[in-house]
Design an enzyme around this catalytic site. Sequence first.
Site, PDB file in Angstrom:
ATOM      1  N   CYS A   1      40.970 -53.758  -0.211  1.00 52.51           N
ATOM      2  CA  CYS A   1      39.812 -54.390  -0.849  1.00 52.51           C
ATOM      3  C   CYS A   1      39.770 -54.108  -2.346  1.00 52.51           C
ATOM      4  CB  CYS A   1      38.516 -53.925  -0.197  1.00 52.51           C
ATOM      5  SG  CYS A   1      38.249 -52.148  -0.350  1.00 52.51           S
TER       6      CYS A   1
ATOM      7  N   ARG B   1      30.178 -51.041   2.272  1.00 52.56           N
ATOM      8  CA  ARG B   1      30.475 -49.684   1.815  1.00 52.56           C
ATOM      9  C   ARG B   1      29.171 -48.976   1.460  1.00 52.56           C
ATOM     10  NH1 ARG B   1      34.079 -49.018  -3.472  1.00 52.56           N
ATOM     11  NH2 ARG B   1      32.107 -49.575  -4.478  1.00 52.56           N
TER      12      ARG B   1
ATOM     13  N   HIS C   1      37.960 -51.547 -17.548  1.00 57.45           N
ATOM     14  CA  HIS C   1      36.715 -51.706 -16.793  1.00 57.45           C
ATOM     15  C   HIS C   1      36.164 -53.116 -16.932  1.00 57.45           C
ATOM     16  CE1 HIS C   1      32.266 -51.464 -16.352  1.00 57.45           C
ATOM     17  NE2 HIS C   1      32.569 -50.662 -15.342  1.00 57.45           N
TER      18      HIS C   1
END
Length: 865
Positions: free
Chosen positions: A818, A604, A442
């Site tokens: 993306c 988005r 992450h």
Amino acid sequence: MLSRPTIISLDSPLAELEARQIGGKALMLHVMMEAGLNVPAGFVIPWDVAKSFSESNWAIEVTDAARGLGDGKLLALRGSPLTPVNGLGESLLNIGYTDDLAEQLAKSSGEPLAVFETYRRFIQDYAQIVMGDDPAVFEDIVALYMEERGFVSDTELQGSDARELASRFKAQFESNNGIAFPQTVGEQLHAACIAINRSWNAPRAKTHRKLQGIPENTGLALIIHEVVQTGLGETSGVGRASTRNSQTGKAQLSGTFAPQAVRPALASSANSFMPLQGAEASLATLIPDAFKQLHAGLTALERHLREGIEAEFAVSEGKLFFLGARPARRSALAALHMAVDFANQRLLSREEAVLRVDPFSLDKLLHATIAADTKRTVIATGLGASPGAVSGMIVFDAEEARDLAAQGAAVILVRPETLPEDIRGLHAAEGVLTTRGSMASHAAVIARGMGKPAVTGASNLKIDVAEGKLIAPGVTLLRGDIITIDGSSGQILKGRVETEKPEISGDFATLLKWADDYRRMQVRANAETVTDARMARDMGAEGIGLVRTEHMFFEGDRLVAIREMILADKEKDRRAALAKALPMLRGDFIALFEIMTGLPVTIRLLDPPLHEFLPKGGAETDAVAKSLGTDGALLRKRIDELSEQNPMLGHRGVRLLLSYPEIVEMQARAIFEAVAEVQKATGAPPIPEIMVPLVATRKELDLVRRTIESTALAVQKETGLDFAYRIGTMIELPRAALRAGDIAQSAEFFSFGTNDLTQTTYGISRDDSARFIGDYQNKGIMKADPFVSLDIEGVGELIKIAAERGRATRPDIHLGICGEHGGDPDSISFCEQIGLDYVSCSPYRVPIARLAAAQAHLRKAGKST
């Protein structure tokens, strides 16, 4: 009889040499001969022969070939790997040295000391390389001999001493191995070939190759050539030379020369290294003719190869020989300059220049770097997860990082590993350091997306949050102490160091301009802040491929508004809370549209589960409850209600939007009102693309699409403006990829979210994969981490299927990716192969993607260097 020749002369036709796979070093010797350079006579044993050289008929043929070079010639045996390998490969010089030859050379040269020093060194090298003897035993013989004679320095040795030492070395060899030191060139050569090949295939060598990403079973050919005598006379020696400055790439002949270099045991000034030119003692002043030949030869070779060259050479009594060459070592900046320089000289075409530069190398030029002359106090090393160097205060808490950054402090967020709720601290910090995690963790992914330096997996560090300590081997640092992280090398340094800022100009800008001329795919950027969008434009982005709107809610009043919405029980209360956020988002979209004038902006809709916007618990929860004017117990209850066993596959994306259509309405209205305002102000209508995340079925998309379209009509009616927009979806589930033909009936574009598509295809959590992905790679289950470089066989196949089925339904559908893979050159090459329209990546990776996309298109068209 053999069915084919087992050896090849270095002056054989190039086609024959290439067909027999003789390795790069041997091919380079042939190229140097072809360019007119003086190369020692020799031949090559191809790798398929070398690997089983013990067969007697081959040994006889090679021995005969060696004799053909001339009686009494000393030979060099060198390895020529089929794939270049750094720092590995044995070689043996002076094969053919025997008692008789040593006596002859001592008499003819008049320098018995140099001759017998060379002989005893050969005995020691032969014993070590061929027989596996410990070289220290032979060094002990020298030390004992000098003690016997009362010598203080080896410069006191005479010819008789060297002869005696050679005799003692032979006796030691026989004692070690039970056989006399061999006295024929055939026996020495045969045993040396077997030993070099054995060493190449030993476990240590295979591991070394594996660490460099080179196949363990890479073959090794063997080169045998005459030894150039460099130890007799003042006009002899060996050296290295390079045609280019390794840091800048500018044309500059540099290197070193060691006169009488065959005397390694003599600590005399004659054995010291001198520069090639520019000093009172240099090759140019000592042997001017050899220097002129060297300069002319390397200049010719550079033009012949159209490449910067680093060469080994020898001078024997004034005569120059070239022993080997390879492409010159270079920094990323030097590689750029050389490619552009050769193209400007018309030695390369611009296409070839574009193909010459490794896109990965550009990463080092796009971020701040530690100044070259800086002293580094390295306290630990982890994985260079996101490039760039930065200094800052140690902070262990994400919220504290925000608070200190708001006060103007530069901070480094230090955590065992980061979690999604740390996003605000990551935004505020200058860089991030974790003790756990991989290149796909992450922290690594988010930092790369933000263009922030990151070092992950620094396992030799320990964090004691309670005591506020960062503990490294031999040093303990406290919260607030300054450290520097280098996200390129993975180093963690104590204290603050000077850094140098990046700049796209000069050769860098020139090469990228050429790349754009040959590129088919667009390159967009992932960005949702004004800073990131401007950076993206500066880096050459052709629009925004992903605006993650959730990142727009993580600060200030908008965070309060989204929390109020989450806590609301009734729809009207949720709408009231969202109404507070609407003007803030509208302002964000206006800024993005203005920066990206005339370019597409893909937005988005809200994707993450709602719990990510709420505090984690404890005192923070009470503080948030107080700020919202609600009861702490009520807030904790709501947090418990929203908690999920597996949030990544839970109530998020389109599922969240269907549960709360008011979120869709608010975001769509903010987008369309921003479109209308920018269109009125500039006369240039923005190009919004609204993306619905995590769709698995066409029905999900239809329902959200209906809300978006009704909102667009309402805004058009209110403003009296007509504007265009596209609605599409992010393909990030295997079902969506397989049902792409059906979904395309309601989608005008697909954007492949390769991060989640990889997670859902493999059933592997990206954030947890660091614990075992390395083992998978070591065991050959995976060639690469699929979260770093796209899994072509699995995830790639789903993308290909979705693209084909989507186009079959809607031929003009726009397709791109993306995810993190949008900035990976290997993944970009795949996108070119299947004809995607664009890739989108973090702003700092846009130049990498521009170059990689150009290279992919050129290679698809059959172009090469």
